[in-house]
Motif scaffolding. Sequence first.
Motif, PDB file in Angstrom:
ATOM      1  N   TYR A  44      35.744  39.734  37.996  1.00 52.12           N
ATOM      2  CA  TYR A  44      36.825  39.207  38.932  1.00 52.12           C
ATOM      3  C   TYR A  44      36.155  39.469  40.507  1.00 52.12           C
ATOM      4  N   THR A  45      34.779  39.174  40.608  1.00 51.54           N
ATOM      5  CA  THR A  45      34.351  39.218  41.981  1.00 51.54           C
ATOM      6  C   THR A  45      32.979  38.586  41.819  1.00 51.54           C
ATOM      7  N   ASP A  46      32.180  38.303  43.017  1.00 53.26           N
ATOM      8  CA  ASP A  46      31.032  37.725  43.141  1.00 53.26           C
ATOM      9  C   ASP A  46      30.004  38.584  43.421  1.00 53.26           C
ATOM     10  N   LYS A  47      30.220  39.907  43.294  1.00 55.38           N
ATOM     11  CA  LYS A  47      29.209  40.721  43.464  1.00 55.38           C
ATOM     12  C   LYS A  47      28.443  41.046  41.956  1.00 55.38           C
ATOM     13  N   ASN A  48      27.251  41.512  42.279  1.00 52.24           N
ATOM     14  CA  ASN A  48      26.189  41.438  40.877  1.00 52.24           C
ATOM     15  C   ASN A  48      26.347  42.958  40.398  1.00 52.24           C
ATOM     16  N   ASN A  49      27.530  43.793  40.671  1.00 52.22           N
ATOM     17  CA  ASN A  49      27.163  45.252  39.965  1.00 52.22           C
ATOM     18  C   ASN A  49      27.094  45.381  38.536  1.00 52.22           C
ATOM     19  N   SER A  50      27.926  44.336  37.927  1.00 49.09           N
ATOM     20  CA  SER A  50      27.789  44.451  36.327  1.00 49.09           C
ATOM     21  C   SER A  50      26.422  43.862  35.961  1.00 49.09           C
ATOM     22  N   LEU A  68      47.511  35.899  32.420  1.00 48.35           N
ATOM     23  CA  LEU A  68      48.276  37.165  32.586  1.00 48.35           C
ATOM     24  C   LEU A  68      49.519  36.809  33.226  1.00 48.35           C
ATOM     25  N   GLY A  69      49.902  35.589  33.445  1.00 50.92           N
ATOM     26  CA  GLY A  69      50.998  34.969  33.946  1.00 50.92           C
ATOM     27  C   GLY A  69      50.953  34.531  35.135  1.00 50.92           C
ATOM     28  N   ASP A  70      49.729  34.115  35.861  1.00 48.35           N
ATOM     29  CA  ASP A  70      49.415  33.506  36.909  1.00 48.35           C
ATOM     30  C   ASP A  70      48.629  32.648  36.785  1.00 48.35           C
ATOM     31  N   CYS A  71      49.212  31.289  36.751  1.00 54.16           N
ATOM     32  CA  CYS A  71      48.268  30.163  36.627  1.00 54.16           C
ATOM     33  C   CYS A  71      47.052  29.956  37.824  1.00 54.16           C
ATOM     34  N   GLY A  72      47.540  30.224  38.793  1.00 49.33           N
ATOM     35  CA  GLY A  72      46.652  30.128  39.884  1.00 49.33           C
ATOM     36  C   GLY A  72      45.355  31.036  39.645  1.00 49.33           C
ATOM     37  N   GLU A  73      45.556  32.052  39.006  1.00 52.32           N
ATOM     38  CA  GLU A  73      44.537  33.169  38.836  1.00 52.32           C
ATOM     39  C   GLU A  73      43.587  32.550  37.862  1.00 52.32           C
ATOM     40  N   ILE A  74      43.908  31.845  36.647  1.00 58.69           N
ATOM     41  CA  ILE A  74      43.363  31.115  35.820  1.00 58.69           C
ATOM     42  C   ILE A  74      42.191  30.165  36.355  1.00 58.69           C
ATOM     43  N   VAL A  75      42.880  29.468  37.383  1.00 62.92           N
ATOM     44  CA  VAL A  75      41.921  28.523  37.749  1.00 62.92           C
ATOM     45  C   VAL A  75      40.721  29.100  38.759  1.00 62.92           C
ATOM     46  N   GLU A  76      41.205  30.109  39.615  1.00 61.76           N
ATOM     47  CA  GLU A  76      40.449  30.678  40.334  1.00 61.76           C
ATOM     48  C   GLU A  76      39.162  31.389  39.670  1.00 61.76           C
ATOM     49  N   VAL A  77      39.491  32.028  38.554  1.00 58.42           N
ATOM     50  CA  VAL A  77      38.695  33.051  37.704  1.00 58.42           C
ATOM     51  C   VAL A  77      37.655  31.823  37.046  1.00 58.42           C
ATOM     52  N   LEU A  81      33.533  32.014  37.363  1.00 59.45           N
ATOM     53  CA  LEU A  81      32.973  32.080  36.039  1.00 59.45           C
ATOM     54  C   LEU A  81      31.860  31.008  35.948  1.00 59.45           C
ATOM     55  N   LYS A  82      32.444  29.725  36.315  1.00 59.44           N
ATOM     56  CA  LYS A  82      31.411  28.608  36.072  1.00 59.44           C
ATOM     57  C   LYS A  82      30.338  28.835  37.173  1.00 59.44           C
ATOM     58  N   GLN A  83      30.679  29.334  38.244  1.00 55.39           N
ATOM     59  CA  GLN A  83      29.662  29.428  39.462  1.00 55.39           C
ATOM     60  C   GLN A  83      28.574  30.528  38.760  1.00 55.39           C
ATOM     61  N   LEU A  84      29.194  31.784  38.369  1.00 55.28           N
ATOM     62  CA  LEU A  84      28.333  32.906  37.790  1.00 55.28           C
ATOM     63  C   LEU A  84      27.412  32.403  36.656  1.00 55.28           C
ATOM     64  N   ALA A  85      28.088  31.634  35.974  1.00 55.24           N
ATOM     65  CA  ALA A  85      27.126  31.129  34.767  1.00 55.24           C
ATOM     66  C   ALA A  85      26.132  30.175  35.198  1.00 55.24           C
ATOM     67  N   THR A  86      26.528  29.340  36.178  1.00 55.38           N
ATOM     68  CA  THR A  86      25.549  28.081  36.637  1.00 55.38           C
ATOM     69  C   THR A  86      24.320  28.940  37.267  1.00 55.38           C
ATOM     70  N   GLU A  87      24.670  29.946  37.907  1.00 51.44           N
ATOM     71  CA  GLU A  87      23.690  30.903  38.397  1.00 51.44           C
ATOM     72  C   GLU A  87      22.840  31.566  37.577  1.00 51.44           C
ATOM     73  N   ASN A  88      23.083  32.072  36.556  1.00 54.42           N
ATOM     74  CA  ASN A  88      22.577  32.971  35.619  1.00 54.42           C
ATOM     75  C   ASN A  88      22.829  32.480  34.272  1.00 54.42           C
ATOM     76  N   PRO A  89      22.444  31.309  34.024  1.00 50.82           N
ATOM     77  CA  PRO A  89      22.737  30.707  32.511  1.00 50.82           C
ATOM     78  C   PRO A  89      22.207  31.339  31.484  1.00 50.82           C
ATOM     79  N   ASP A  90      21.077  32.213  31.375  1.00 46.76           N
ATOM     80  CA  ASP A  90      20.599  32.909  30.508  1.00 46.76           C
ATOM     81  C   ASP A  90      21.141  34.238  30.150  1.00 46.76           C
ATOM     82  N   GLU A  91      21.975  34.406  31.089  1.00 45.08           N
ATOM     83  CA  GLU A  91      22.615  35.998  31.159  1.00 45.08           C
ATOM     84  C   GLU A  91      24.243  36.007  30.927  1.00 45.08           C
ATOM     85  N   VAL A  92      24.860  35.012  31.500  1.00 47.53           N
ATOM     86  CA  VAL A  92      26.330  34.970  31.420  1.00 47.53           C
ATOM     87  C   VAL A  92      26.847  33.744  30.649  1.00 47.53           C
TER      88      VAL A  92
END
Length: 357
Positions: A44-50, A68-77, A81-92
Amino acid sequence: MMMKVQKLLFPFVFAVLFCSCESDYYSMDDFSKVEKIDAHYHIYTDKNNSLEQARKDNFKFFDINVYLGDCGEIVEVHHNLKQLATENPDEVAFSTAFCLDGWDDSAWVDNTIAWIDQCVADGANSVKVWKNIGMEFRNKDSVLIMIDDPQFDPIFKHMTENNIPLIGHLGEPKNCWLPLDEMTTKNDSSYFARHPEYHMYQHPEFPSYEEQIAARDRMLEKNPNLTFIGCHFASIEWSVDELAKFFDRFPNAAVDMAARMGQTFYQSKEDREKVRNFFIKYQDRFIYGTDNSDHGTNKESLQKSLHEKWLRDWEYLTTDNEMQSTLINGSFQGLKLPKEVVNKIYLGNYRKWYKSL
């Protein structure tokens, strides 16, 4: 002369046989050498700690989106995640989830299918449903919605036809229906002490454990060709015998191991060989994961905890060491599974069931 040759050859043959036997298994030294995936993770972050820790320990991530009950959160996450996977396609890689808001609207089914298709086009490889179905969400008449409700049928039919796996955290550990002091693992008693809203022992007005599992199984019976991955050992973490029945009954189902290792340790303490034989027999049905979450805070603590958990589970699955864990009382022995089985649990089965990375 022949006797002398035999004496000389014996140590050599023994060494070869011993070496061959040991080469069938991994050791602790192999931990960072083997490619692995944590196939139940939440970022749930744009940091690369994990990712920093994952690269050190030779892990990839499968990040699961959850309603978890928040539709806006689904869209935001989803977009994160789309951005994270785009930047790290072999890892995420990542899943999506759908919102239950508007359930009583006639357009809910079509809107949900359209959302799923959009997410898949964005790179999501599966859809997650959570325990609020069966434990929390109600329709306009205050009737609790279960996962076998007919309104889900066209969604699961669409997913089946388009080869989209369903990930299900449905129900809870069986400990959830016990008093805190009777639970078999410390992680369960700790969790439900912090979350009494999900401690079903305190809520007899909700469906029982057996009713939760029965609803899930009725849904699978209606959708026999749907690929299903049951989170947390499909909430049958308490018994390898019962989980074997589930596997035999539903050949299109697998399970992830996230957040239920304590129950596996507990059963190993009682009968290690039965647990070991179970993992070997059903070696194609297990997917490794932790259910850890990264919110971008406490970097050092997160990385230390993640590494230690990954290392503990590796020790349990690959060695026969005598072990202890804060999750249960007493000691237990590692399973020392063959390399072939370990490779499937840590990566091969993820690729088989999710068709990605």
